[in-house]
Motif scaffolding. Sequence first.
Motif, short mmCIF file in Angstrom:
data_model
loop_
_atom_site.label_atom_id
_atom_site.label_comp_id
_atom_site.label_asym_id
_atom_site.label_seq_id
_atom_site.Cartn_x
_atom_site.Cartn_y
_atom_site.Cartn_z
N GLU A 153 0.63 -1.45 -0.14
CA GLU A 153 0.31 -0.18 0.19
C GLU A 153 0.98 1.17 -0.05
O GLU A 153 0.34 2.25 -0.64
CB GLU A 153 -1.07 -0.18 1.39
CG GLU A 153 -1.81 1.00 1.68
CD GLU A 153 -2.33 1.19 2.76
OE1 GLU A 153 -2.64 1.81 3.66
OE2 GLU A 153 -3.25 0.21 2.83
N GLU A 154 1.83 1.30 0.61
CA GLU A 154 2.54 2.52 1.20
C GLU A 154 3.81 2.76 -0.29
O GLU A 154 3.84 4.22 -1.15
CB GLU A 154 4.06 2.40 2.05
CG GLU A 154 3.04 2.26 3.73
CD GLU A 154 4.21 2.05 4.70
OE1 GLU A 154 4.49 2.43 5.48
OE2 GLU A 154 5.37 1.18 4.22
N ILE A 155 3.92 1.63 -1.10
CA ILE A 155 4.59 1.39 -2.49
C ILE A 155 3.86 2.62 -3.46
O ILE A 155 4.31 2.83 -4.09
CB ILE A 155 5.55 -0.12 -3.09
CG1 ILE A 155 5.82 -0.21 -2.06
CG2 ILE A 155 5.77 0.18 -4.15
CD1 ILE A 155 6.70 -1.94 -1.72
N GLY A 156 2.91 1.60 -3.70
CA GLY A 156 1.39 2.42 -4.47
C GLY A 156 1.78 3.62 -4.28
O GLY A 156 1.30 5.05 -4.67
N ARG A 157 1.03 4.22 -2.95
CA ARG A 157 1.01 5.44 -2.37
C ARG A 157 2.28 6.33 -2.55
O ARG A 157 1.75 7.72 -3.59
CB ARG A 157 0.55 5.58 -0.98
CG ARG A 157 0.40 7.15 -0.27
CD ARG A 157 -0.38 6.87 0.75
NE ARG A 157 0.87 6.45 1.90
CZ ARG A 157 0.38 5.44 2.42
NH1 ARG A 157 -0.55 4.62 2.30
NH2 ARG A 157 1.45 4.89 3.32
N VAL A 158 3.66 6.48 -2.04
CA VAL A 158 4.32 7.16 -2.83
C VAL A 158 5.29 6.93 -3.71
O VAL A 158 5.46 8.27 -4.21
CB VAL A 158 5.58 6.12 -1.39
CG1 VAL A 158 6.86 7.33 -1.75
CG2 VAL A 158 5.20 6.78 -0.22
N ASN A 159 5.64 5.73 -4.28
CA ASN A 159 5.67 5.40 -5.78
C ASN A 159 7.13 5.87 -6.47
O ASN A 159 7.95 6.08 -6.63
CB ASN A 159 5.09 5.70 -6.60
CG ASN A 159 5.48 4.82 -7.94
OD1 ASN A 159 5.64 4.10 -7.59
ND2 ASN A 159 5.01 5.87 -9.31
N LYS A 160 8.10 6.05 -5.02
CA LYS A 160 9.46 6.74 -5.29
C LYS A 160 10.54 5.72 -4.01
O LYS A 160 9.60 6.10 -3.22
CB LYS A 160 9.92 8.45 -5.42
CG LYS A 160 9.63 9.28 -4.19
CD LYS A 160 10.04 10.63 -4.15
CE LYS A 160 9.35 11.13 -2.83
NZ LYS A 160 9.79 12.19 -3.77
N GLY A 161 12.08 5.97 -4.43
CA GLY A 161 12.37 5.34 -3.15
C GLY A 161 12.91 4.17 -4.20
O GLY A 161 12.04 3.54 -4.55
N VAL A 162 13.74 3.15 -2.52
CA VAL A 162 13.49 1.72 -2.35
C VAL A 162 12.32 1.08 -1.91
O VAL A 162 11.91 1.34 -0.69
CB VAL A 162 14.61 0.91 -1.95
CG1 VAL A 162 15.03 -0.71 -1.44
CG2 VAL A 162 15.43 1.51 -2.40
N GLY A 163 11.39 -0.16 -2.31
CA GLY A 163 10.48 -0.90 -1.93
C GLY A 163 10.96 -2.07 -1.56
O GLY A 163 10.42 -2.76 -0.55
#
Length: 181
Positions: A153-163
């Motif tokens: 969920e955070e990856i989809g929201r932030v969409n930058k940096g290391v996932g």
Amino acid sequence: MFKKFDEKEHVSHCIQLKTSAIKGIKSQLAEQFPGIEPWLGQMMPRREPVKLVRCHEHIEILAARGELLFFRQREGPFYPTLRLLHQYPFLLPRQQVDKGAIKFVLSGAHVMCPGLTSAGAQLLPAAARTPVAITAEGKQHALCVGVMRLSAEEIGRVNKGVGIENVHYLNDGLWHMKAHK
């Protein structure tokens, strides 16, 4: 973790585990990987010796029947090796990267969030600090074993940096390590 890993330089010693230690490890694996219990007998047969290969940087590798099965660092969680993951692909939840990320993942880079949210990628629900198998668009087998740094969920929201942190990938030192008998 295994980018510059060389068996001759990094392996300190190898010990054969006692039956009680093997039982403890099997119960830890069953707790960490739901659904693995029916397969543990095939991975670590009862009458076969199980060895623990100790390496520098507090890395431990479990080996049975000459195959490297699981590894961990500093009493942390166990991760399956890619060879084991190719035999038993259901061990870890999957995340899929797009074609553009393949060469970077295979060179040991961490998986960036845009590589998980683009058109060819497939981001499945997963919590932070969960071990995952990373596959690629159009490929059948996993490219690497990683650990989610952020939740899906955070990856989809932030969409930058290391996932996802890359822990073990194809053609790294652990992949080329010979089996310990």
